[in-house]
Design a protein around this motif. Structure first.
Motif, short mmCIF file in Angstrom:
data_model
loop_
_atom_site.label_atom_id
_atom_site.label_comp_id
_atom_site.label_asym_id
_atom_site.label_seq_id
_atom_site.Cartn_x
_atom_site.Cartn_y
_atom_site.Cartn_z
N HIS A 35 96.88 -61.33 25.64
CA HIS A 35 95.82 -60.39 25.29
C HIS A 35 96.08 -59.63 23.98
CE1 HIS A 35 93.58 -60.87 28.98
NE2 HIS A 35 94.66 -60.61 29.72
N GLY A 36 97.32 -59.63 23.50
CA GLY A 36 97.65 -58.87 22.29
C GLY A 36 98.17 -57.48 22.57
N HIS A 37 97.85 -56.94 23.71
CA HIS A 37 98.38 -55.65 24.16
C HIS A 37 98.15 -55.56 25.67
CE1 HIS A 37 94.14 -54.49 24.03
NE2 HIS A 37 94.46 -53.42 24.73
N LEU A 38 98.65 -54.49 26.27
CA LEU A 38 98.50 -54.32 27.72
C LEU A 38 97.41 -53.29 28.02
CD1 LEU A 38 102.29 -54.27 28.68
CD2 LEU A 38 100.65 -56.14 29.06
N SER A 39 96.23 -53.79 28.24
CA SER A 39 95.11 -52.91 28.59
C SER A 39 95.33 -52.35 30.01
CB SER A 39 93.80 -53.70 28.55
OG SER A 39 93.83 -54.69 29.57
N ASP A 40 94.51 -51.40 30.39
CA ASP A 40 94.59 -50.88 31.76
C ASP A 40 94.35 -52.00 32.77
OD1 ASP A 40 95.07 -48.35 30.77
OD2 ASP A 40 92.99 -47.65 31.07
N GLU A 41 93.44 -52.89 32.45
CA GLU A 41 93.15 -54.02 33.34
C GLU A 41 94.37 -54.94 33.46
OE1 GLU A 41 90.49 -57.48 32.26
OE2 GLU A 41 89.22 -56.41 33.71
N ALA A 42 95.07 -55.17 32.35
CA ALA A 42 96.28 -56.00 32.37
C ALA A 42 97.36 -55.36 33.22
CB ALA A 42 96.78 -56.24 30.95
N VAL A 43 97.48 -54.05 33.13
CA VAL A 43 98.47 -53.33 33.95
C VAL A 43 98.11 -53.49 35.43
CG1 VAL A 43 99.31 -51.01 34.55
CG2 VAL A 43 99.19 -51.72 32.15
N GLN A 44 96.83 -53.39 35.75
CA GLN A 44 96.40 -53.56 37.15
C GLN A 44 96.67 -55.00 37.62
OE1 GLN A 44 92.32 -52.26 37.16
NE2 GLN A 44 92.90 -50.09 37.04
N LEU A 52 102.97 -53.79 43.26
CA LEU A 52 103.36 -52.44 42.83
C LEU A 52 102.09 -51.67 42.47
CD1 LEU A 52 106.30 -53.45 40.45
CD2 LEU A 52 106.50 -52.45 42.74
N THR A 53 102.24 -50.38 42.24
CA THR A 53 101.09 -49.60 41.80
C THR A 53 100.93 -49.73 40.29
OG1 THR A 53 102.32 -47.56 41.36
CG2 THR A 53 101.55 -47.92 43.65
N PRO A 54 99.72 -49.56 39.79
CA PRO A 54 99.55 -49.55 38.33
C PRO A 54 100.41 -48.50 37.65
CG PRO A 54 97.43 -49.81 39.39
CD PRO A 54 98.43 -49.52 40.48
N LEU A 55 100.63 -47.37 38.30
CA LEU A 55 101.48 -46.33 37.72
C LEU A 55 102.91 -46.82 37.54
CD1 LEU A 55 101.96 -43.47 36.69
CD2 LEU A 55 102.30 -42.75 39.07
N GLU A 56 103.44 -47.55 38.52
CA GLU A 56 104.80 -48.09 38.39
C GLU A 56 104.89 -49.06 37.21
OE1 GLU A 56 106.67 -48.16 42.84
OE2 GLU A 56 104.85 -49.37 42.54
N ALA A 61 105.83 -50.16 31.18
CA ALA A 61 105.16 -50.59 29.95
C ALA A 61 105.27 -49.54 28.85
CB ALA A 61 103.70 -50.91 30.24
N THR A 62 105.29 -48.28 29.23
CA THR A 62 105.38 -47.23 28.21
C THR A 62 106.82 -46.90 27.85
OG1 THR A 62 105.19 -45.53 29.93
CG2 THR A 62 103.16 -46.20 28.79
N PHE A 63 107.77 -47.42 28.59
CA PHE A 63 109.19 -47.18 28.29
C PHE A 63 109.70 -48.13 27.21
CE2 PHE A 63 113.70 -48.06 29.01
CZ PHE A 63 114.22 -46.79 28.86
N PHE A 66 108.62 -52.60 22.84
CA PHE A 66 107.99 -53.85 22.43
C PHE A 66 106.81 -54.24 23.32
CE2 PHE A 66 112.26 -53.94 20.72
CZ PHE A 66 111.97 -54.14 19.38
N LEU A 67 106.43 -53.33 24.20
CA LEU A 67 105.21 -53.51 24.99
C LEU A 67 104.20 -52.50 24.46
CD1 LEU A 67 106.71 -53.90 28.57
CD2 LEU A 67 105.84 -55.70 27.08
N TYR A 68 102.98 -52.98 24.24
CA TYR A 68 101.97 -52.15 23.58
C TYR A 68 100.82 -51.86 24.52
CZ TYR A 68 104.61 -54.53 19.96
OH TYR A 68 105.63 -55.07 19.22
N ARG A 69 100.58 -50.58 24.76
CA ARG A 69 99.47 -50.18 25.63
C ARG A 69 98.16 -50.03 24.86
NH1 ARG A 69 97.79 -50.19 29.62
NH2 ARG A 69 97.76 -48.15 30.61
N GLN A 70 98.23 -50.15 23.54
CA GLN A 70 97.03 -50.10 22.70
C GLN A 70 97.06 -51.31 21.77
OE1 GLN A 70 96.92 -46.41 20.59
NE2 GLN A 70 97.11 -45.18 22.44
N PRO A 71 95.90 -51.70 21.25
CA PRO A 71 95.89 -52.81 20.29
C PRO A 71 96.79 -52.51 19.10
CG PRO A 71 93.66 -52.28 20.99
CD PRO A 71 94.56 -51.20 21.54
N VAL A 72 97.45 -53.54 18.59
CA VAL A 72 98.32 -53.39 17.42
C VAL A 72 97.86 -54.37 16.34
CG1 VAL A 72 100.35 -52.59 18.70
CG2 VAL A 72 99.96 -55.05 18.39
N GLY A 73 98.43 -54.20 15.17
CA GLY A 73 98.09 -55.06 14.05
C GLY A 73 98.74 -56.43 14.16
#
Length: 164
Positions: A35-44, A52-56, A61-63, A66-73
């Protein structure tokens, strides 16, 4: 929503592992590559694969830098801000890079080519000041070498677009 072939591949990989949670980062990386990044849907989707829960999943993902929660270039530039790079004029290099690209750390250029992200250490102290571009190390750098690298990446992007 994950495409069926990728979902099947990831389920098989998870099922074959004795301790499936060991694969969370690998699975997130595979989903990100698709997908290019990890959207909320990808996390789910990832959470559902592991039970696991999406929060886990989001905590992991935010730690990792090299994992991106928003689109990157197209080119993600991780700028090392360790003490060694700082001692070798890393701060000046960061300022030059930000001025050259016209963006601050955490931002993407309007043309979608470059994203600048800080990272606490990339492990190439012998090449300080150094950066990673799409996980490939470049260093030691100075403003002139950095400009050459940016010029080369811009040419590659332009030539790649012309070829397609």
């Amino acid at each position: 929503m994950l495409p069926e072939p990728l979902q099947t591949e990831l389920k098989e990989k998870i099922a074959s592992c004795e301790h499936p949670r060991e694969l969370v980062i690998d699975v997130l990386t595979a989903i990100q590559e698709h997908h290019g990044h990890l959207s909320d849907e990808a996390v789910q989707d990832a959470a559902a694969l592991f039970g696991l829960t999406p929060l886990e999943i989001d905590e992991l993902a935010t730690f990792y830098p090299f994992l991106y929660r928003q689109p990157v270039g197209r080119y993600v530039i991780h700028v090392c801000d360790s003490v060694i790079c700082w001692m070798e004029n890393g701060k000046g290099l960061i300022e030059h890079l930000q001025k050259r690209l016209g963006i601050a750390m955490g931002e993407t250029t309007p043309d979608g080519l470059f994203t600048l992200l800080p990272v606490c250490c990339i492990g190439y102290c012998d090449r300080a000041p150094a950066i990673l571009v799409n996980r490939k190390v470049h260093g030691p750098l100075n403003p002139a070498l950095l400009d050459e690298l940016i010029d080369r990446l811009q040419r590659q992007a332009r030539d790649g677009e012309a070829a397609s």
